[in-house]
Motif scaffolding. Structure first.
Motif: not given
Lengths: 255, 315
Positions: B255-263
């Motif tokens: 969630i912190l990095g970004g759900m549904g994004s590759l990296f």
């Protein structure tokens, strides 16, 4: 008469004590445009949901192209050639218009357990999808994300998605809902073209549209069929007048 | 996917370049600790990438993903304990065991939706935790020490820090590539369509559950690989890696990095674990600082860090 494409026999669906579908029987012949009308709460959407498999009936049978489909799940009915549009627009909102239609094409092009190749580069999927979009006049909006399409465009896209599955029978749940008069006229024109290619069951509140399009009309009241006939006969049917128009008459005369 | 230059791609490229060059920095500076820390980070990043496949792309909020870390780890540990030291046996067993576990709990959990799905995956993971705690022969609660890392013959030496680090990084990059291929494939389109609108997908002819289940198994297997790496990294495996807070950590990374994004999950893992490392040096109560920080990012950065970077691009 040849066997009907769709035959509904004694269908019953209860919600608690209320029978939303009450021993309903109905035949839809191949090639016809069959409209289903009725006052609010007559059980039209409940019927459509049972036809497409979203909802299971308590009893009765649904036969499609000579086959009993009463207990088949929605996705299997789709594979047999039953397509629907939703009363409340129901699309993949973060996908583009073309992606929405391409997925419908993909659903009818074998299984989808392919994990490697880029689906957006599969030419035959994209070509077929674009053809369906062109059919409803949306080809220039192919790359637009659904949430950015206008309401009218989304209704047309609903139709394109249903068409892309190459259905034998198209179940349209109020395709005119929420459309302005220009958009409605366009939709009627579109349906007039489509009826030549595919059998259609149309649920609609817009009476002008229904009487302009339908070969046969079935009138539902409280989950029961009170009449099923040609538009001209329905117009002159006393029971329909009483049940359908009479309701409003009673309301106004009391108020 | 556009290949144009933007902040999102630039950060992803920077992170990858940094991870690739890290051993060079540690050998020049003599800072071995950084290599140890980042080996751990890379392994958790792989676990987060696998969770992102079901959570971010598939919309399946699994709260039991750490179970696979334990299953992969115990497969390696138990086989090593019983005298089977070959990685060519240990690792396939780790993957197969994780896949099987995912298949069974997926088949049961995927009948439910929403909160029920979260709770049932959590319950299954806790079950795995208690089963591991009960394995008296393999250390029970105290865990199992692995005296010899997986043996891959002359191919690669896992006891060599740099070689092991590059193996982990290779697995991470391979995992990301796999996820990238999957999400753009026919299968991936179906899984993402199901996240968006299940009724619609069924109406156009897709049997939802079997696609979800296969996706669930792929993610579990990939996380089992992270588990095998983790056990080799710590030379130890214990029930604690399966505890529900570990599953929570993985969710937070995604969630912190970004759900549904590759990296996204990679960036999330780096930020989360580096912060944890430094804050825990500052104070015992580091969670008091971490908590509000996470809240801020979740509240103001919908789409996580990657989402914030995306907004930077649009100005």
């Amino acid at each position: 008469m040849a066997d009907p494409l769709l035959r509904v026999e004694n269908l019953v669906r209860r919600f608690g004590g209320i029978a939303a579908t009450d021993h309903l029987s109905l035949d839809v012949a191949s090639g016809e445009l069959h409209a289903i009308i009725g006052p609010n709460g007559a059980g039209k959407t409940t019927l459509i949901s049972q036809l497409t498999g979203q909802l299971q009936p308590n009893s009765g049978a649904i036969r499609f192209a000579g086959r009993d489909i009463t207990r088949l799940p929605a996705w299997r009915r789709s594979a047999l050639g039953l397509a629907r549009s939703f009363q409340i627009t129901s699309l993949l909102s973060e996908f583009t218009a073309l992606d929405n239609v391409a997925l419908a094409v993909q659903a009818h092009d074998g299984h989808s357990f392919y994990f490697w190749g880029d689906a957006r580069r599969e030419k035959h999927l994209r070509d077929k999808a674009l053809a369906a979009l062109t059919r409803v006049g949306l080809e220039r909006r192919a790359g637009v994300v659904v949430s950015r399409l206008s309401h009218g465009e989304q209704r047309e896209l609903e139709l394109a998605v249903a068409l892309a599955t190459s259905p034998k029978l198209l179940l349209l749940d109020e395709p005119m809902a929420g459309l302005g008069s220009t958009e409605s006229a366009r939709m009627i024109k579109l349906l007039q073209e489509l009826r030549r290619e595919v059998t259609i069951v149309l649920v609609e509140h817009d009476m002008d549209a229904v009487f302009a399009l339908a070969d046969r009309i079935t009138v539902l009241v409280y989950g029961r069929v009170i009449a099923s006939d040609t538009p001209a006969a329905i117009r002159g049917n006393e029971e329909v007048k009483r049940a359908y128009l009479g309701d409003q008459h009673v309301v106004t005369s009391n108020g | 996917m556009s290949a144009s230059f933007n902040a999102r791609n630039a950060v992803a490229a920077l992170v990858v370049a940094g991870l690739v060059l890290l051993p060079l920095y540690t050998s020049l500076s003599g800072n071995v600790f950084a290599l140890t820390l980042f080996t751990r980070i890379v392994i958790f990043a792989l676990a987060a990438v696998s969770l992102n496949l079901i959570m971010g792309y598939g919309g399946m909020m699994s709260f039991g993903h750490a179970a696979y870390l334990g299953i992969g780890g115990y497969a390696v540990g138990i086989l090593a304990f019983e005298g089977t030291g070959s990685g060519f046996i240990q690792w396939p067993v780790a993957l197969a065991a994780s896949a099987l576990f995912a298949l069974v709990i997926g088949a049961l959990s995927l009948r439910t939706r929403g909160v029920y799905f979260i709770m049932i995956t959590l319950a299954f993971a806790q079950m795995a935790y208690y089963v591991a705690s009960g394995l008296a022969r393999y250390g029970g609660d105290d865990g199992l020490t692995i005296y010899k890392r997986s043996d891959f013959g002359g191919l690669i030496n896992l006891s060599n820090r740099v070689q092991f680090y590059y193996l982990c990084l290779g697995c991470l990059l391979g995992g990301i590539y796999l996820v990238w291929r999957i999400v753009n494939s026919r299968f991936g389109m179906v899984v993402q369509g199901l996240r968006s609108n299940e009724a619609r997908m069924q109406a156009i002819g897709f049997p939802a559950t079997r696609y979800r289940l296969v996706c669930f198994v792929i993610a579990g297997t990939l996380c089992g690989l992270a588990g095998a790496l983790l056990a080799n990294n710590t030379d130890f495996v214990s029930p604690a890696v399966m505890y529900w807070t570990r599953s929570g950590d993985l969710m937070v990374m995604v969630i912190l990095g970004g759900m549904g994004s590759l990296f996204g999950p990679v960036i999330g893992a780096v930020v989360y674990l580096v912060l944890e490392e430094f804050l825990s040096q500052l104070t015992e109560y580091w969670a008091l600082i971490m908590g509000p920080l996470l809240l801020l990012i979740v509240l103001f950065g919908r789409g996580g860090i990657v989402g914030l970077l995306g907004r930077l691009d649009r100005g």
